[in-house]
Enzyme design. Structure first.
Site, PDB file in Angstrom:
ATOM      1  N   GLY A   1     -10.656   5.436  -1.358  1.00  0.00           N
ATOM      2  CA  GLY A   1      -9.435   5.839  -1.020  1.00  0.00           C
ATOM      3  C   GLY A   1      -8.277   4.596  -1.680  1.00  0.00           C
ATOM      4  O   GLY A   1      -8.302   4.539  -2.802  1.00  0.00           O
ATOM      5  N   VAL A   2      -7.068   4.321  -0.543  1.00  0.00           N
ATOM      6  CA  VAL A   2      -6.288   3.600  -1.693  1.00  0.00           C
ATOM      7  C   VAL A   2      -6.814   2.356  -1.781  1.00  0.00           C
ATOM      8  O   VAL A   2      -6.288   1.901  -2.721  1.00  0.00           O
ATOM      9  CB  VAL A   2      -5.326   3.322  -0.040  1.00  0.00           C
ATOM     10  CG1 VAL A   2      -5.901   1.883   0.613  1.00  0.00           C
ATOM     11  CG2 VAL A   2      -4.351   2.301  -0.671  1.00  0.00           C
ATOM     12  N   ASP A   3      -7.734   1.723  -1.700  1.00  0.00           N
ATOM     13  CA  ASP A   3      -8.716   0.444  -3.314  1.00  0.00           C
ATOM     14  C   ASP A   3      -8.656   1.084  -4.648  1.00  0.00           C
ATOM     15  O   ASP A   3      -7.934   1.287  -5.371  1.00  0.00           O
ATOM     16  CB  ASP A   3     -10.000   0.088  -2.038  1.00  0.00           C
ATOM     17  CG  ASP A   3     -10.622  -1.102  -2.610  1.00  0.00           C
ATOM     18  OD1 ASP A   3      -9.922  -1.566  -3.821  1.00  0.00           O
ATOM     19  OD2 ASP A   3     -11.231  -1.621  -2.630  1.00  0.00           O
TER      20      ASP A   3
ATOM     21  N   GLY B   1      -8.846   5.129   7.304  1.00  0.00           N
ATOM     22  CA  GLY B   1      -9.567   5.999   5.998  1.00  0.00           C
ATOM     23  C   GLY B   1     -11.113   5.878   6.849  1.00  0.00           C
ATOM     24  O   GLY B   1     -11.260   6.392   8.272  1.00  0.00           O
ATOM     25  N   VAL B   2     -11.974   5.538   5.826  1.00  0.00           N
ATOM     26  CA  VAL B   2     -13.587   5.363   6.024  1.00  0.00           C
ATOM     27  C   VAL B   2     -13.696   4.423   7.142  1.00  0.00           C
ATOM     28  O   VAL B   2     -14.581   4.512   7.643  1.00  0.00           O
ATOM     29  CB  VAL B   2     -13.976   5.166   4.782  1.00  0.00           C
ATOM     30  CG1 VAL B   2     -15.127   4.622   4.774  1.00  0.00           C
ATOM     31  CG2 VAL B   2     -13.302   5.220   3.197  1.00  0.00           C
TER      32      VAL B   2
ATOM     33  N   SER C   1      -7.587   0.741   7.036  1.00  0.00           N
ATOM     34  CA  SER C   1      -8.879   0.847   8.467  1.00  0.00           C
ATOM     35  C   SER C   1      -8.359   2.190   8.842  1.00  0.00           C
ATOM     36  O   SER C   1      -9.838   2.747   9.764  1.00  0.00           O
ATOM     37  CB  SER C   1      -8.948  -0.218   9.447  1.00  0.00           C
ATOM     38  OG  SER C   1      -9.315  -1.603   9.307  1.00  0.00           O
TER      39      SER C   1
ATOM     40  N   ASP D   1       2.638   7.925  -1.883  1.00  0.00           N
ATOM     41  CA  ASP D   1       1.467   7.215  -2.490  1.00  0.00           C
ATOM     42  C   ASP D   1       1.495   5.568  -2.523  1.00  0.00           C
ATOM     43  O   ASP D   1       2.960   5.560  -3.198  1.00  0.00           O
ATOM     44  CB  ASP D   1       0.741   8.278  -3.907  1.00  0.00           C
ATOM     45  CG  ASP D   1      -0.256   7.531  -4.773  1.00  0.00           C
ATOM     46  OD1 ASP D   1      -0.042   6.431  -4.272  1.00  0.00           O
ATOM     47  OD2 ASP D   1      -0.191   8.294  -5.925  1.00  0.00           O
ATOM     48  N   ILE D   2       1.129   4.682  -2.413  1.00  0.00           N
ATOM     49  CA  ILE D   2       1.473   3.755  -2.424  1.00  0.00           C
ATOM     50  C   ILE D   2       1.686   2.994  -4.053  1.00  0.00           C
ATOM     51  O   ILE D   2       2.113   1.826  -4.294  1.00  0.00           O
ATOM     52  CB  ILE D   2       0.415   2.778  -1.264  1.00  0.00           C
ATOM     53  CG1 ILE D   2       1.022   1.129  -1.122  1.00  0.00           C
ATOM     54  CG2 ILE D   2      -0.582   2.639  -1.884  1.00  0.00           C
ATOM     55  CD1 ILE D   2       0.807   0.607  -0.103  1.00  0.00           C
TER      56      ILE D   2
HETATM   57  P1  ADP Z   1      -9.828   1.771   4.991  1.00  0.00           P
HETATM   58  O1  ADP Z   1     -11.358   1.389   4.638  1.00  0.00           O
HETATM   59  O2  ADP Z   1      -9.022   0.842   4.882  1.00  0.00           O
HETATM   60  O3  ADP Z   1      -9.945   3.335   6.055  1.00  0.00           O
HETATM   61  P2  ADP Z   1      -9.109   4.056   3.095  1.00  0.00           P
HETATM   62  O4  ADP Z   1      -8.449   3.635   1.939  1.00  0.00           O
HETATM   63  O5  ADP Z   1     -10.086   4.874   3.721  1.00  0.00           O
HETATM   64  O6  ADP Z   1      -9.213   2.283   3.792  1.00  0.00           O
HETATM   65  O7  ADP Z   1      -7.636   4.983   3.875  1.00  0.00           O
HETATM   66  C1  ADP Z   1      -6.334   4.008   4.654  1.00  0.00           C
HETATM   67  C2  ADP Z   1      -5.439   4.990   4.823  1.00  0.00           C
HETATM   68  O8  ADP Z   1      -5.078   5.160   3.278  1.00  0.00           O
HETATM   69  C3  ADP Z   1      -5.886   5.967   4.409  1.00  0.00           C
HETATM   70  O9  ADP Z   1      -5.278   6.757   5.375  1.00  0.00           O
HETATM   71  C4  ADP Z   1      -5.704   7.182   3.765  1.00  0.00           C
HETATM   72  O10 ADP Z   1      -5.508   8.649   3.582  1.00  0.00           O
HETATM   73  C5  ADP Z   1      -4.856   6.095   2.717  1.00  0.00           C
HETATM   74  N1  ADP Z   1      -4.812   6.379   1.003  1.00  0.00           N
HETATM   75  C6  ADP Z   1      -5.550   6.764   0.370  1.00  0.00           C
HETATM   76  N2  ADP Z   1      -5.066   6.546  -0.769  1.00  0.00           N
HETATM   77  C7  ADP Z   1      -3.805   6.084  -0.861  1.00  0.00           C
HETATM   78  C8  ADP Z   1      -2.709   6.550  -1.184  1.00  0.00           C
HETATM   79  N3  ADP Z   1      -2.535   6.782  -3.237  1.00  0.00           N
HETATM   80  N4  ADP Z   1      -1.562   5.174  -0.726  1.00  0.00           N
HETATM   81  C9  ADP Z   1      -1.006   5.561   0.642  1.00  0.00           C
HETATM   82  N5  ADP Z   1      -2.000   5.735   1.055  1.00  0.00           N
HETATM   83  C10 ADP Z   1      -3.486   6.201   0.749  1.00  0.00           C
END
Ligand code: ADP
Length: 180
Positions: free
Chosen positions: A38-40, A129-130, A127, A16-17
């Site tokens: 997502g990660v944001d 993920g979503v 990029s 988890d980042i």
């Molecule tokens: P984007 O819109 O740039 O595609 P996302 O957040 O949808 O961004 O996804 C980017 C990557 O981050 C995906 O592989 C997702 O599984 C991953 N992700 C989501 N939550 C976390 C987290 N807490 N730590 C690390 N990676 C994460």
């Protein structure tokens, strides 16, 4: 998995980042800088409201963050000192400059870190993920951009924190080709 590129340690881990203690972590933000899923979403939840306030101040000054660019805030309540917010491209088949834009997102994040004297950075998989960028392509672009950048500018560590085992595997496969 760990390798060295010049003096820089490159690590690929599953995790988890928001829990990483590198000096900076990178957020896969969107152009509004107002948070998302997502990660944001995870970064804003873990970091608390201060990060959103700083993002709003940046918006007021420059009106968001264009795709491929990067901006920086504090890490709020997280262990990391800084969050570098970058915006990766939405994948729409590959004919809209997506590869170059993804490269720019990594390059400009690293360049902002360098400018601030930051020596360790954790990236998520921007990029993929979503935004649906194919991970086999995205992982190669990510690692190639980091490799080229750290050949000219040393970091102590660049870490990729991949959320799933499948994503980690994709980055490991790419690094076997690129970081030999
Ligand atoms: P984007 O819109 O740039 O595609 P996302 O957040 O949808 O961004 O996804 C980017 C990557 O981050 C995906 O592989 C997702 O599984 C991953 N992700 C989501 N939550 C976390 C987290 N807490 N730590 C690390 N990676 C994460």
């Amino acid at each position: 998995m760990e390798t060295k590129i010049g003096k820089t340690k490159l690590s690929l881990i599953q995790g988890d980042i928001t829990l990483q203690k590198t000096e900076a972590i990178v957020n896969a933000a969107n152009t509004s800088l107002l948070g998302g899923g997502g990660v944001d979403g995870a970064i804003h939840r873990a970091g608390g409201p201060k990060i959103l306030e700083e993002c709003k101040a940046i918006r007021a000054k420059q009106g968001g963050c264009p795709t491929g660019e990067a901006v920086i805030t504090s890490g709020g309540n997280m262990k990391t000192k800084y969050v570098i917010h970058t915006v990766g491209p939405v994948w729409s088949g590959g004919n809209r400059g997506e590869e170059q834009l993804l490269r720019n997102a990594y390059y400009n994040s690293l360049d902002l870190a360098r400018e601030k004297g930051i020596k360790s950075v954790s990236f998520p998989s921007i990029s993929t993920g979503v935004y649906r960028f194919p991970i086999d392509k995205a992982s190669r672009i990510a690692l190639n951009t980091v490799k080229e950048f750290v050949q000219d500018h040393n970091f102590v560590e660049v870490r990729f924190t991949l959320f799933s085992e499948r994503d980690l595997k994709a980055y490991e496969d790419a690094s076997k080709e690129i970081c030999r």
